[in-house]
Design a protein around this motif. Structure first.
Motif, PDB file in Angstrom:
ATOM      1  N   MET A 150       1.821  62.668 192.001  1.00 51.13           N
ATOM      2  CA  MET A 150       1.598  63.283 193.314  1.00 51.13           C
ATOM      3  C   MET A 150       0.687  64.517 193.189  1.00 51.13           C
ATOM      4  N   VAL A 151       0.995  65.350 192.189  1.00 55.32           N
ATOM      5  CA  VAL A 151       0.226  66.585 191.996  1.00 55.32           C
ATOM      6  C   VAL A 151      -1.211  66.256 191.607  1.00 55.32           C
ATOM      7  N   LYS A 152      -1.367  65.272 190.698  1.00 56.69           N
ATOM      8  CA  LYS A 152      -2.711  64.883 190.258  1.00 56.69           C
ATOM      9  C   LYS A 152      -3.552  64.404 191.443  1.00 56.69           C
ATOM     10  N   THR A 153      -2.964  63.514 192.258  1.00 57.73           N
ATOM     11  CA  THR A 153      -3.676  62.965 193.415  1.00 57.73           C
ATOM     12  C   THR A 153      -4.088  64.072 194.373  1.00 57.73           C
ATOM     13  N   GLU A 154      -3.131  64.972 194.681  1.00 63.07           N
ATOM     14  CA  GLU A 154      -3.405  66.049 195.637  1.00 63.07           C
ATOM     15  C   GLU A 154      -4.512  66.977 195.116  1.00 63.07           C
ATOM     16  N   VAL A 155      -4.415  67.321 193.830  1.00 64.90           N
ATOM     17  CA  VAL A 155      -5.386  68.277 193.264  1.00 64.90           C
ATOM     18  C   VAL A 155      -6.778  67.651 193.208  1.00 64.90           C
ATOM     19  N   VAL A 156      -6.860  66.401 192.730  1.00 61.79           N
ATOM     20  CA  VAL A 156      -8.175  65.752 192.626  1.00 61.79           C
ATOM     21  C   VAL A 156      -8.781  65.595 194.020  1.00 61.79           C
ATOM     22  N   GLU A 157      -7.974  65.174 194.986  1.00 62.54           N
ATOM     23  CA  GLU A 157      -8.438  65.021 196.369  1.00 62.54           C
ATOM     24  C   GLU A 157      -8.955  66.361 196.917  1.00 62.54           C
ATOM     25  N   PHE A 158      -8.199  67.416 196.602  1.00 62.72           N
ATOM     26  CA  PHE A 158      -8.579  68.767 197.060  1.00 62.72           C
ATOM     27  C   PHE A 158      -9.916  69.185 196.452  1.00 62.72           C
ATOM     28  N   VAL A 159     -10.052  68.945 195.136  1.00 63.57           N
ATOM     29  CA  VAL A 159     -11.267  69.359 194.426  1.00 63.57           C
ATOM     30  C   VAL A 159     -12.489  68.609 194.967  1.00 63.57           C
ATOM     31  N   ARG A 160     -12.324  67.294 195.216  1.00 63.87           N
ATOM     32  CA  ARG A 160     -13.443  66.495 195.738  1.00 63.87           C
ATOM     33  C   ARG A 160     -13.816  66.952 197.142  1.00 63.87           C
ATOM     34  N   LYS A 161     -12.807  67.217 197.961  1.00 68.03           N
ATOM     35  CA  LYS A 161     -13.053  67.595 199.358  1.00 68.03           C
ATOM     36  C   LYS A 161     -13.748  68.958 199.445  1.00 68.03           C
ATOM     37  N   GLU A 162     -13.301  69.894 198.613  1.00 66.64           N
ATOM     38  CA  GLU A 162     -13.837  71.260 198.673  1.00 66.64           C
ATOM     39  C   GLU A 162     -15.074  71.437 197.791  1.00 66.64           C
ATOM     40  N   SER A 163     -15.463  70.373 197.073  1.00 67.43           N
ATOM     41  CA  SER A 163     -16.552  70.438 196.073  1.00 67.43           C
ATOM     42  C   SER A 163     -16.328  71.567 195.076  1.00 67.43           C
ATOM     43  N   SER A 164     -15.090  71.798 194.709  1.00 66.73           N
ATOM     44  CA  SER A 164     -14.779  72.831 193.713  1.00 66.73           C
ATOM     45  C   SER A 164     -14.988  72.265 192.308  1.00 66.73           C
ATOM     46  N   THR A 165     -15.018  73.155 191.342  1.00 66.74           N
ATOM     47  CA  THR A 165     -15.093  72.740 189.947  1.00 66.74           C
ATOM     48  C   THR A 165     -13.724  72.995 189.330  1.00 66.74           C
ATOM     49  N   LEU A 166     -13.206  71.989 188.657  1.00 70.02           N
ATOM     50  CA  LEU A 166     -11.888  72.147 188.037  1.00 70.02           C
ATOM     51  C   LEU A 166     -12.044  72.100 186.526  1.00 70.02           C
ATOM     52  N   ILE A 167     -11.639  73.159 185.858  1.00 72.23           N
ATOM     53  CA  ILE A 167     -11.667  73.188 184.391  1.00 72.23           C
ATOM     54  C   ILE A 167     -10.220  73.283 183.921  1.00 72.23           C
ATOM     55  N   VAL A 168      -9.790  72.231 183.243  1.00 76.51           N
ATOM     56  CA  VAL A 168      -8.380  72.121 182.861  1.00 76.51           C
ATOM     57  C   VAL A 168      -8.227  72.156 181.354  1.00 76.51           C
ATOM     58  N   VAL A 169      -7.258  72.942 180.896  1.00 73.90           N
ATOM     59  CA  VAL A 169      -6.875  72.845 179.483  1.00 73.90           C
ATOM     60  C   VAL A 169      -5.716  71.874 179.413  1.00 73.90           C
ATOM     61  N   GLU A 170      -5.830  70.852 178.580  1.00 74.59           N
ATOM     62  CA  GLU A 170      -4.781  69.830 178.544  1.00 74.59           C
ATOM     63  C   GLU A 170      -4.674  69.293 177.121  1.00 74.59           C
ATOM     64  N   HIS A 171      -3.503  69.424 176.507  1.00 75.01           N
ATOM     65  CA  HIS A 171      -3.394  68.940 175.130  1.00 75.01           C
ATOM     66  C   HIS A 171      -3.156  67.427 175.081  1.00 75.01           C
ATOM     67  N   ASP A 172      -2.634  66.865 176.193  1.00 73.02           N
ATOM     68  CA  ASP A 172      -2.367  65.429 176.244  1.00 73.02           C
ATOM     69  C   ASP A 172      -3.659  64.695 176.625  1.00 73.02           C
TER      70      ASP A 172
END
Lengths: 234, 292
Positions: A179-201
């Protein structure tokens, strides 16, 4: 055409000149991109996004945000940062915390009167993170996963141009994670924001990123880690 | 072999203290009569306390009816005046000290702001409240106003130091998030620092109120109002049994304030919902009653 929002050139990062952590010869990140930084723990992933956010001074080289050099603060509200330990105000409510982000992104620093638009924006972000029942709950009474969602809601209410998130998908159960992934990605695409994520997995990183930056643990140079950029095929 | 510094430091400090004391005290023999003097003093002058202080005064004529006629007593009048002075000065002092202490915090401001702010707080704190009281009695005359002014200034200095030290001890992560977001210094102070430190700030303010109640008794001695005026009066007439009654009343009030402090802070504990404390926990730690 997408413009460059983060421009890195001959950058060396770390906390002391004697022990540099990562060396990045050249890196450009465009608006609207989702970048995942992966690598073993302790390699310098968090230090890299802290350097990009302006919290850690680079040891050498250049890092610029929106074309402005390091040390020049970007426009108010244009940068959102979700630290690994979240940085929430523990004794304040969910709404209060989300409002901090909304204020940074949507009002001038001197407005003192309650603003209905800001409140509605906060309630919308809280609802998207599935925390509508917890609006007035103090942060200290929420679980780790719920606290993480509050930090994401705060950043969404801020609507920044660049979001820096450190392990923002950890401590979430499978259903909430999706749910969180979908919401965040949708938000980033809609707002044309840049998302830089640190993720060990790595698999989790691949599932959201357009591009992955893999920091190795010093195989090329045993003292300084190198960074490799990989395109993620969707 | 590893040296245990604690075992060395404590005897050294004790020896140093006794050596310095020996230089200051020229007749140790005076200690031998101390215990006997105390027993005589308690038996003849101090005990039992004279509870006449809670009886209504002969003049002015008391208009309250029993059982509320104690409100015409010197103890009630003095104690309520002391509490009022302490309350007003704590409120005014907190309102003034909080912005100054935020300016004085090194994790929020650069040195050219923190230094003058700390200077102001140190100046307010450098004189004890009784000296401020003498100063204001000269300026504005006898009575509670000089007491309020004296205690407000001392509260600003003392509470301000406690506040900026606790602000400097807070976690840096919420501040870093606020900085990254671009929040202004005022937004950061109101939105992050004050709520994050609420527990400490409330506890310090209530402690300051309790401190002001206790010191209200001292500043009354120099004519700045409150129960201290009556204590001073009876000390001059050597009526120590009445003085003891006043001291017991002050002690009871301090214990009640301490209880209120524990209760108020329980709302800001990290554990969230906890049981309200027992009143006896003011004297004996709460864990003594917890069987689990």
């Amino acid at each position: 055409m997408n413009s460059t929002v983060v421009d890195i050139n001959e950058l060396t990062i770390g906390y002391s000149k004697k022990n540099p952590l990562v060396e990045i010869p050249r890196l450009e990140i465009s608006s609207g991109e989702i970048i995942a930084i992966t690598g073993p723990s302790g390699v310098g992933k968090t230090t890299l996004i802290r350097t990009i956010s302006g919290l850690v001074r680079p040891l050498k080289g250049k890092v610029s945000l929106f074309g402005k050099p390091f040390g020049v603060r970007p426009k108010r509200g244009s940068l959102g940062y979700i630290p690994q330990r979240l940085g929430l105000v523990r004794h304040a409510s969910v709404l209060h915390n989300v409002k901090l982000g909304a204020r940074a992104g949507n009002s001038n620093p001197y407005s003192i009167f309650p603003n209905k638009e800001i409140r509605d924006l906060c309630l919308d972000s809280i609802r998207r993170m599935g925390l509508s029942e917890k609006i007035y709950e103090p942060i200290r009474r929420l679980s780790g996963g719920q606290q993480r969602r509050v930090a994401i809601a705060r950043t969404m209410a801020q609507s920044p141009k660049i979001i820096l998130a450190d392990e923002f998908l950890s401590e979430l159960d499978e259903k909430t994670l999706e749910m969180v992934k979908t919401e965040v990605v949708e938000f980033v695409r809609k707002e044309s924001s840049t998302l830089i994520v640190v993720e060990h997995d790595v698999s989790r990183a691949k599932s959201i990123a357009d591009r992955m930056l893999v920091i190795d643990d010093g195989r090329v140079n045993p003292f300084i880690s190198q960074i490799t950029a990989l395109e993620v095929k969707k | 072999m590893r040296i245990n510094w604690t075992l060395i430091t404590i005897p050294v400090l004790l020896a140093l203290s006794f050596w310095l004391m020996d230089g200051l005290v020229n007749d140790w023999g005076r200690l031998s009569g101390g215990g006997q003097n105390l027993i005589v003093f308690i038996n003849e002058s101090l005990w039992p306390p004279d509870w006449g202080v809670i009886e209504p005064q002969a003049y002015p004529v008391c208009t309250a009816y029993p059982p509320f006629d104690f409100t015409c007593s010197t103890a009630w009048i003095g104690m309520t005046e002391t509490i009022k002075i302490a309350f007003i000065s704590t409120v005014f002092g907190t309102l003034v000290s909080l912005p100054i202490s935020i300016l004085a915090s090194r994790n929020l401001n650069p040195i050219f702001i923190t230094f003058p702010s700390r200077f102001i707080l140190a100046a307010c704190r450098s004189l004890p409240s009784i000296i401020w009281a003498i100063f204001f009695v000269i300026l504005v005359g006898l009575g509670p106003l000089s007491g309020i002014l004296a205690m407000t200034i001392y509260t600003v200095g003392y509470l301000g130091k406690l506040q900026y030290e606790s602000i400097e001890g807070m976690s840096n992560i919420p501040l870093e998030s606020a900085d990254s977001m671009g929040l202004s210094k005022i937004e950061k102070a109101i939105g992050v620092v004050i709520p994050e430190q609420a527990n400490n700030l409330i506890s310090q303010t209530i402690f300051m109120f309790e401190y002001n109640v206790r010191h209200g008794t001292v500043i009354g001695i120099v004519g700045a109002g409150g129960i201290g005026y009556y204590i001073n009066l009876y000390l001059k007439f050597l009526q120590y049994d009445k003085v003891l009654a006043y001291l017991i009343i002050i002690f009871s009030v301090v214990i009640i304030i301490d209880f209120i402090s524990i209760y108020a802070r329980s709302f800001f504990n990290d554990e969230g919902d906890i049981n309200p404390p027992k009143w006896i926990s003011v004297l004996i730690p709460q864990w003594v009653f917890e069987s689990r």
